[in-house]
Scaffold this active site. Structure first.
Site, PDB file in Angstrom:
ATOM      1  N   HIS A 161       0.827  -1.216   0.000  1.00 15.91           N
ATOM      2  CA  HIS A 161       0.000   0.000   0.000  1.00 15.91           C
ATOM      3  C   HIS A 161       0.861   1.266   0.000  1.00 15.91           C
ATOM      4  CE1 HIS A 161      -3.395  -2.637   1.031  1.00 15.91           C
ATOM      5  NE2 HIS A 161      -2.583  -3.167   1.936  1.00 15.91           N
ATOM      6  N   SER A 282      14.398  21.657 -15.956  1.00 19.40           N
ATOM      7  CA  SER A 282      13.231  22.523 -16.086  1.00 19.40           C
ATOM      8  C   SER A 282      13.627  23.802 -16.811  1.00 19.40           C
ATOM      9  CB  SER A 282      12.685  22.860 -14.701  1.00 19.40           C
ATOM     10  OG  SER A 282      11.782  23.950 -14.769  1.00 19.40           O
ATOM     11  N   LYS A 288      15.778  21.519 -10.793  1.00 20.19           N
ATOM     12  CA  LYS A 288      14.998  20.332 -11.145  1.00 20.19           C
ATOM     13  C   LYS A 288      15.790  19.339 -11.987  1.00 20.19           C
ATOM     14  CE  LYS A 288      11.155  19.600 -10.651  1.00 20.19           C
ATOM     15  NZ  LYS A 288      10.046  20.117 -11.476  1.00 20.19           N
ATOM     16  N   GLU A 295       8.724   8.642 -16.948  1.00 22.43           N
ATOM     17  CA  GLU A 295       7.337   9.092 -17.094  1.00 22.43           C
ATOM     18  C   GLU A 295       6.788   8.739 -18.471  1.00 22.43           C
ATOM     19  OE1 GLU A 295       7.619  12.894 -14.017  1.00 22.43           O
ATOM     20  OE2 GLU A 295       7.781  13.221 -16.179  1.00 22.43           O
TER      21      GLU A 295
END
Length: 463
Positions: A161, A282, A288, A295
């Site tokens: 979980h 970024s 970043k 992704e």
């Protein structure tokens, strides 16, 4: 006036009216030209067989072979001019062959149809993709095994979980994905074995009256045997559906691992550091480092699964044998294959390049009362408690640790004996995360000795 009105209904893109629309909907050359190499290989095998059986002359077959090699060279060099008016790769190749060698080209189609020709071409193309996927999966599995071997005894939190559950080892987690991708490899190999029957010679649907040798063409194209039923041979697209099914399950596994890499590489977790090769920055935030490759892999499942559904729906209501609907069988398979191979390559690169942050992993393993199960097991094993009672006692000790804002190993023996007076100092031997993982020696468990045994097994299997 009527013609102008009609043309307006067809839309400006089809100013020539219905004929232009029919050509556009009927033509497949825009995508099936990807099967040029397979189409020409099938034609060369067919021509050789026609000569061997005396259906055409040896000189015609030689001209066909030379001409087909020339056409393939033109296609590979980019000099070939594809025509939508010729509909598909088969007619484009045959028309150009006639320009190159003349009259003998007209005899190439003896004893076959575009129906068995396209089924053969498509099978050959899918078979090539299965072989490529096998190679990519093996490379990914080797990268995972290398990570597992390096970190066989590095402790990290295991989750259920997405909550800390029990300590596991980094190597054990990596080997979990080896097992998952091994099942994908098995499906790929199984699909290849099942699909390796040659449709060529089934003709339109009923076979042919020419004395062809289907065993010869099957062997020359690397098939195990010719397909046994001509109706089924031209109707079947199970091989493409199996490829998409296997690709869909593999994409699920890739997506799950990509999700973990996204989470693990975040500033909140810092479990892994991804290489700059598979990350981006970024445009406005200089700090970043985005896990874009992971992704994008995570998103590929949508395209691959969509292709699987699309082809299933194309095939579900078709009577035997061939229907023009089946022209819609290729684009989604092509797209799914491209995206599967890209995702596999990207994941293999990320796994090879990534660095596990051992200290962060170990610190995470010691949080969230991760050794509570070890404590409960100790109460059962040493004090002879029924497990349900041990579960209750452990829960009380966890509640006490929460109240004291500490972890289980930080409680004193007096604290523990206040919950159950039979607890002894030996309990602390099982509360460390390294002791915890070392104790999980059951087959398939997370103990380093088990992980290393699995690493050895898989290194031998993947050699």
């Amino acid at each position: 006036m009527a013609d102008n009105s009609s043309n307006q209904m067809w839309g400006g893109r089809f100013a020539a009216g219905p004929d232009a629309i029919m050509e556009a909907i009927n033509a497949s050359i825009g995508f099936d030209k990807r099967m040029a190499a397979q189409d020409i290989a099938g034609s060369k095998a067919h021509a050789a067989m026609l000569a061997a059986t005396g259906i055409i002359t040896d000189s015609d077959a030689a001209a066909m072979k030379e001409g087909l090699d020339n056409v393939l060279g033109e296609i590979e060099s980019g000099a070939f001019r594809f025509s939508a008016a010729l509909e598909d790769i088969h007619m484009n190749v045959e028309a150009r062959l006639k320009e190159v060698i003349g009259e003998p080209a007209g005899r190439l189609h003896t004893g076959r149809s575009r129906n068995d020709q396209v089924a053969t071409d498509f099978k050959l193309w899918v078979r090539d993709q299965l072989d490529a996927a096998e190679g990519a999966l093996l490379a990914l599995m080797r990268a995972l095994v290398a990570q597992a071997e390096a970190g066989a005894d590095w402790v990290m939190p295991g989750f259920t979980h997405l909550q800390v559950a029990q300590p596991v080892t980094w190597g054990h987690h990596m080997m979990a994905y080896v097992e998952m991708f091994a099942r994908d490899l098995s499906r790929i190999r199984d699909a290849r074995t099942r699909m390796n029957e040659c449709p060529l010679g089934a003709a339109a649907l009923a076979g042919t009256s020419f004395p062809i040798d289907r065993d010869m063409t099957a062997r020359s194209l690397g098939f195990d045997r010719p397909s046994a039923n001509s109706l089924d041979a031209v109707s079947d697209r199970d091989f493409a559906l199996e490829f998409l099914g296997a690709a869909s399950i593999c994409a699920v596994h890739l997506s799950r691992m990509a999700e973990e890499l996204v989470i693990w590489s975040s500033a909140q977790f810092r479990f892994v550091t991804l290489s700059d090769r598979f990350s981006t920055g970024s445009s406005i935030m200089p700090q970043k480092k985005n896990p874009d490759a992971a992704e994008l892999i995570r998103a590929k499942i949508g395209r691959i699964f969509g292709a699987n559904v699309a082809l299933t729906l194309v095939m579900k209501g078709l009577p035997l044998a061939y229907s023009k609907d089946m022209q819609e069988d290729k684009e989604q398979v092509f797209d799914a294959a491209d995206n599967l191979m890209l995702a596999l390559a990207a994941m293999e690169g990320m796994v090879r390049d990534m660095s596990a942050n051992r200290d962060v992993l170990e610190a995470g393993a010691a949080t969230g009362f991760s050794t509570a199960t070890d404590l409960a097991d100790w109460l059962v094993r040493v004090l002879g408690m029924p497990f349900r009672e041990a579960h209750h006692v452990t829960g009380s000790l966890v509640a006490l640790a929460e109240e004291r804002e500490c972890d289980l190993p930080d409680l004193t023996l007096v604290d523990m004996q206040g919950v159950h007076d039979a607890i002894t100092a030996d309990v602390f031997d099982v509360l460390g995360v390294h002791n915890s993982v070392a104790s999980r020696t059951s087959y398939g468990g997370t103990a380093p000795v088990q992980v290393r045994a699995q690493v050895v097994r898989w290194k031998e299997a993947l050699a």
